[in-house]
Structures are given as structure tokens and as C-alpha cells.
Design an enzyme around this catalytic site. Structure first.
Site, PDB file in Angstrom:
ATOM      1  N   LYS A   1       1.644   3.824  -3.117  1.00  0.00           N
ATOM      2  CA  LYS A   1       1.005   5.198  -3.026  1.00  0.00           C
ATOM      3  C   LYS A   1       2.444   6.293  -2.997  1.00  0.00           C
ATOM      4  CE  LYS A   1      -2.242   6.826  -1.708  1.00  0.00           C
ATOM      5  NZ  LYS A   1      -3.484   7.321  -2.361  1.00  0.00           N
TER       6      LYS A   1
ATOM      7  N   TYR B   1       0.902  -1.322  -0.032  1.00  0.00           N
ATOM      8  CA  TYR B   1       0.066  -0.045  -0.183  1.00  0.00           C
ATOM      9  C   TYR B   1       1.056   1.248  -0.079  1.00  0.00           C
ATOM     10  CZ  TYR B   1      -2.835   3.795   1.850  1.00  0.00           C
ATOM     11  OH  TYR B   1      -3.486   5.115   1.946  1.00  0.00           O
TER      12      TYR B   1
END
Length: 544
Positions: free
Chosen positions: A297, A293
Site C-alpha cells: 500500500k 499489506y
């Protein structure tokens, strides 16, 4: 070594409804094993949140009575929002509609098959949400008509070129919108690598390209995460990310896409999903991030920085977003997420053990404060910004930080007064273990003891775990591993930009759009706001 899928392979529903999601932090080097009993205490204070009074504002003068001009900026503006059915985006939509009666249209990108299903999602997930009940009470029978006149569902997909929007609709949107708010993302820690790359890393670039074709676009606002900088210690700055500058030049997004594509071609079915999750975690940790994640990002931020050109860009980096502190009502939450699995495992299963440091920072921020900070930054930079501006919307750098030990003490306080389950067992205070081996051993003994008490008189050994007990132990250990970066988090987020933005707000703006983490009464928030909200969401989910 491949990292196994920590949660998807375990039936978490056996213990409670939900799984950890979108919850990151930094690792602390492990030293001599020790046990720490949660013993941090604050003087009891249950006062509700109140706006800053004139005497408390050092920089307020008559000359800044208009602040950054939030009310003036919001009037008549139109927006394109991705990820609008998510936790934060819903609160943003609420604030925009409620505080700006003259608002233009809010175009909501929805990944659906056709317009009818998009309309249904808009109604089911936004218009009928209890989050909007105060607006519904205000407008009565005209509420639905009002919302449908302002919120326009758009069939599309951030994972496709031109966002997958039909040409006529794309033309209409590009002709009207003033602000793009990028909230979409794959937020599960170990999401399959190909999808996380497509949405988190490349999605912002597609959205940015669409924005460059919008005739009167004033701002591109991207929601990221404060943990996007990877494994860092000390102070984490509000600096835009760029490959070759503060991200190693060895990272190549095209190469990562090829690796993910090769895995898709090589594996099938469940094996494909498993391998792609493992691949994402491996690549993230190889480059210095905790998980897929935050890694993807970070790539997304670098894409924005590389492709923005002269388009005004603001990046909002919240830490761990939790339930609302004040608006639209205290304790609003969507789903069992963030820190909830830890609290539920503690309150429901009575496992008073945690792998972590009770003095570590528990950097959480209420969702309404993040929404307010986003709107304030939008208004400040809506007339243009020469360079990408990043805002860490966090709480660890304040003079009033929350410690992990305190958060569990407050949870103990609430759960003793209002238990999750009926039991004769007394809920113990949490014990913290620096060693994973010691944590695992203690949890195993507790589970064996619980099973022994249930099977007493049947001649079963209390030291042998049943299959159910082994599954429970495996789940709790996987939970501890997942949250380990957070439970040993020692870094601090620099919030110079965010504090500067607060100081620029007028008194009226502070009252309506406050986001000063220094004002949070943590004991009141955890005991009287967050945990009651979490329990409401838990029981609502069970009822549903």
C-alpha cells in the site's frame, strides 16, 4: 529467515469462523517480561452518539453556514468506484445514494468473466445487502429499479492495463465521471507477493492513468491505511509518501516485481503460494514495514504521488475500521475481520491471555465515520487541490483515545452478560504478557487444564496436549504474533488535516456527515454497538 504463513496453514475454523485481515500497527521494543491484568475502567456511560451542538463548536460562525459544500458538490456527480463490494465502499455507496437523490451514475468495477456475472454480483453483494434496508423501506417496490438505475456494474480488473474495460464502456465512463474512488486492495496481511504488488502497488497507477483520460474528472480519491508509513514511533504525520523522500530510494518497485516473478517461475502449486507469501513478508520487514499489506500500500501511494501530474489527488488513511457507530444503523459489519478474531478467541475458547501491553493504543474508527470523512474531503477538494492531500482518519491522537486494556475490559463486561457459548466456566479478565514465552506457557497450561477436565477419570495426564490441543496452541500463538504490532502500538497519528476539515463543516454537514472521533463513547460503542454487531455477523455466517 522466511516468515511462515501464519494463518492460511492453520485451520482457524476449528476454533471460530474467520481470520485476521487488514489489521496493522507498530511494534514496541520488548523489555522485562511482565504480566498485566486488564484493569482500565471508565465511568459507565451508555449515551448514544449525538451531533455536536452549537455551543460545542468553537469555530462555527454564520459565514461558514454552507461549510465545504457537501450537498452542493454531490448533486449530479458520477463516480467510478473500485473495490465496491468491500466493507467501506458499500457504506460510501449507501451515503452517496441516500444523501444525493440527484446523483448521477456510479460505475462499479467488478472482476468477473462477463456482464451477466457482474450483474449478479451487484445484486447479491450490494443491492440485496441488509446495509441498504432503510433505503429499501423508503422506496418499497421501486427500490431495485432505483438501485439498478444508479449502480452500473463494469466488467474489469484493476490488475490489467486500462483496467480491463472494453473500449466502448471505457469511453462512456471517461466521458461521464467526475470522481474516481480507489477502494480496491489485497488486504490480507501475508497475501502472495506477486498479487499484492500487482493490485496494491501498481493498481493505483493504472487507475490514475485511466483518470487522466477522463474529460471532466475533478478528483482522484484513494483509500489507503494509516499504518502505511511502516514501523514508526511518536507522531505519524499526514504526509504523502514518495520514494526517495520519506521512503528510502533503495526501494525499487520494478526490482520487487522481478523477485516475485522469479518466485512464480521457480515454484509450483502450494509451494508457490507459500514461498510468495514468505517473500512478501520478508521484503516488507527488510524495508521497515510489518507485513506485505502495508508495504505494498505504501508503494501504491508513492506511485500515485509520482504519476499524478496536475490531477487533483486526496488520500484517506483510516486506522482500524470497525462496525458502524450510527449509520445506517449501529453495529453493521461485514465479515469476521479486524479485531474480531481476538475477541472470539477470548469469548469462545476462554483463553484469557494476550501478548501485549494493556496501555497501548487501540486505534479503531467506525466505518460510517470513515465514509463521512471521505465524502467531506471529496467535496472540499472537488474543485481542485494543488498538492496531494492526506487525511489520517483515526482516534489515537484525540483527547479521548481507547486503550487496549479498556477494549478488553468492555469485551469482558459484555461477554459475561451475553456469552458466546453456554458454559459453566467464569470468564476471566484478560491478562497481558510482555513476553511471548510467558504467553505461550500460560496458554499451553490453560489448554491442558481444559483437556484434563474433559478427560478426567480416564487416567490421562493434564499436562500433555492432544493433537487438537497442539493445533489450538499453534493457532493462538500465530494469532498473537500476527497482532503483536497492534497490541504493543504506542505511536500517535497526527490528524491536523482531519481536524481542520471537521472545523470547516457547517452544522448541517456535521449532523449528516459527522466523523469526529472525540465524540465516541467507547464503552457504549464496544458494549452496546460493536460486540452485538459482531455476534450478529458471526451467527449470520454460521446460518449461511
Amino acid at each position: 529467515m522466511a516468515i511462515s504463513n501464519l494463518l492460511a496453514t492453520i485451520n482457524a475454523v476449528s476454533f471460530f469462523s474467520g481470520k485476521p485481515d487488514h489489521f496493522l500497527a507498530r511494534p514496541l521494543s520488548q523489555t522485562t517480561p511482565r504480566i498485566q491484568t486488564s484493569c482500565c475502567h471508565r465511568e459507565p456511560s451508555f449515551k448514544p452518539w449525538t451531533p455536536i451542538m452549537m455551543s460545542e463548536v468553537e469555530t462555527y460562525t454564520k459565514s461558514d453556514s454552507h461549510g465545504v459544500g457537501i450537498f452542493r458538490f454531490l448533486q449530479g456527480k458520477s463516480y467510478l468506484i473500485t473495490g465496491a463490494t468491500g466493507f467501506l465502499a458499500k457504506v460510501l455507496i449507501l451515503k452517496l445514494v441516500r444523501e444525493s437523490p440527484e446523483i448521477g451514475n456510479i460505475f462499479i468495477l467488478m472482476k468477473t468473466e462477463h456482464q451477466e456475472s457482474a450483474n449478479k454480483r451487484l445484486y447479491d453483494e450490494i443491492i440485496s445487502s441488509d446495509l441498504f434496508r432503510l433505503i429499501k423501506q423508503t422506496h418499497g417496490s421501486s427500490y431495485e429499479a432505483l438501485m439498478k438505475s444508479k449502480l452500473i456494474p463494469v466488467v474489469g480488473d484493476i490488475g490489467e492495463d486500462n483496467l480491463g474495460i472494453k473500449s466502448q464502456m471505457a469511453y462512456n465512463i471517461s466521458d461521464e465521471i467526475d470522481v474516481i474512488i480507489s477502494c480496491a486492495g489485497r488486504t490480507t496481511f501475508d497475501y502472495r507477493y506477486d498479487s499484492a504488488l500487482n493490485v496494491n502497488a501498481l493498481g493505483p497507477g493504472r487507475l490514475l492513468s485511466f483518470g487522466k483520460g477522463c474529460k471532466k474528472l475533478k478528483l482522484f480519491l484513494h483509500i489507503s491505511t494509516a499504518y502505511v508509513t511502516g514501523n514508526k514511533e511518536g507522531k505519524i504525520l499526514e504526509t504523502p509518501l514518495c520514494i526517495g523522500e520519506n521512503i528510502t530510494s533503495h526501494l525499487n518497485i520494478e526490482t520487487e516485481m522481478k523477485l516475485a516473478s522469479e518466485a512464480v517461475r521457480k515454484f509450483y502449486g502450494r509451494e508457490e503460494i507459500k514461498k510468495l507469501k514468505e517473500l512478501g513478508m520478508e521484503r516488507a520487514q527488510y524495508y521497515g514495514w510489518e507485513n506485505t499489506y502495508t508495504f505494498t500500500k505504501a508503494m501504491g501511494e508513492s506511485v500515485i504521488q509520482n504519476q499524478r501530474g496536475d490531477l487533483p489527488v486526496v488520500i484517506i488513511r483510516p486506522s482500524i475500521i470497525e462496525s458502524s457507530y450510527k449509520e445506517p444503523f449501529p453495529g453493521w459489519l461485514q465479515g469476521i475481520r479486524m479485531s474480531a478474531p481476538l475477541i472470539l478467541a477470548y469469548g469462545k475458547d476462554h483463553i484469557a491471555d494476550m501478548w501485549g501491553d494493556y496501555k497501548s493504543s487501540c486505534d479503531i474508527i467506525p466505518v460510517d465515520m470513515v465514509a463521512n470523512a471521505t465524502i467531506a474531503a471529496m467535496a472540499k477538494h472537488g474543485c481542485g487541490v494543488s498538492e496531494t492531500k492526506a487525511y489520517n482518519v483515526t482516534s489515537s491522537s484525540h483527547a479521548n483515545p481507547l486503550r487496549l486494556g479498556e477494549s478488553m475490559d468492555f469485551s469482558h463486561q459484555h461477554l459475561c452478560d451475553s456469552p458466546l457459548i453456554k458454559t459453566v466456566m467464569e470468564l476471566e479478565r484478560v491478562k497481558f504478557y510482555n513476553s511471548l514465552e510467558d504467553f505461550t506457557s500460560s496458554v499451553s497450561i490453560r489448554i491442558a487444564k481444559q483437556e484434563g477436565e474433559m478427560s478426567s477419570g480416564r487416567g490421562e495426564s493434564p499436562t500433555m496436549l492432544s493433537m487438537k490441543g497442539k493445533r489450538k496452541l499453534k493457532y493462538l500463538v500465530s494469532l498473537a504474533r500476527t497482532y503483536q504490532p497492534y497490541t504493543f502500538f504506542q505511536a500517535r497519528f497526527d490528524d491536523t488535516n482531519t481536524r481542520g476539515l471537521i472545523q470547516e463543516l457547517s452544522m448541517e454537514e456535521r449532523r449528516m456527515f459527522g466523523f469526529n472521533g472525540r465524540d465516541i463513547d467507547w464503552e457504549h460503542y464496544i458494549v452496546n454497538v460493536h460486540l452485538p454487531g459482531l455476534k450478529r455477523e458471526l451467527f449470520r455466517g454460521r446460518f449461511s
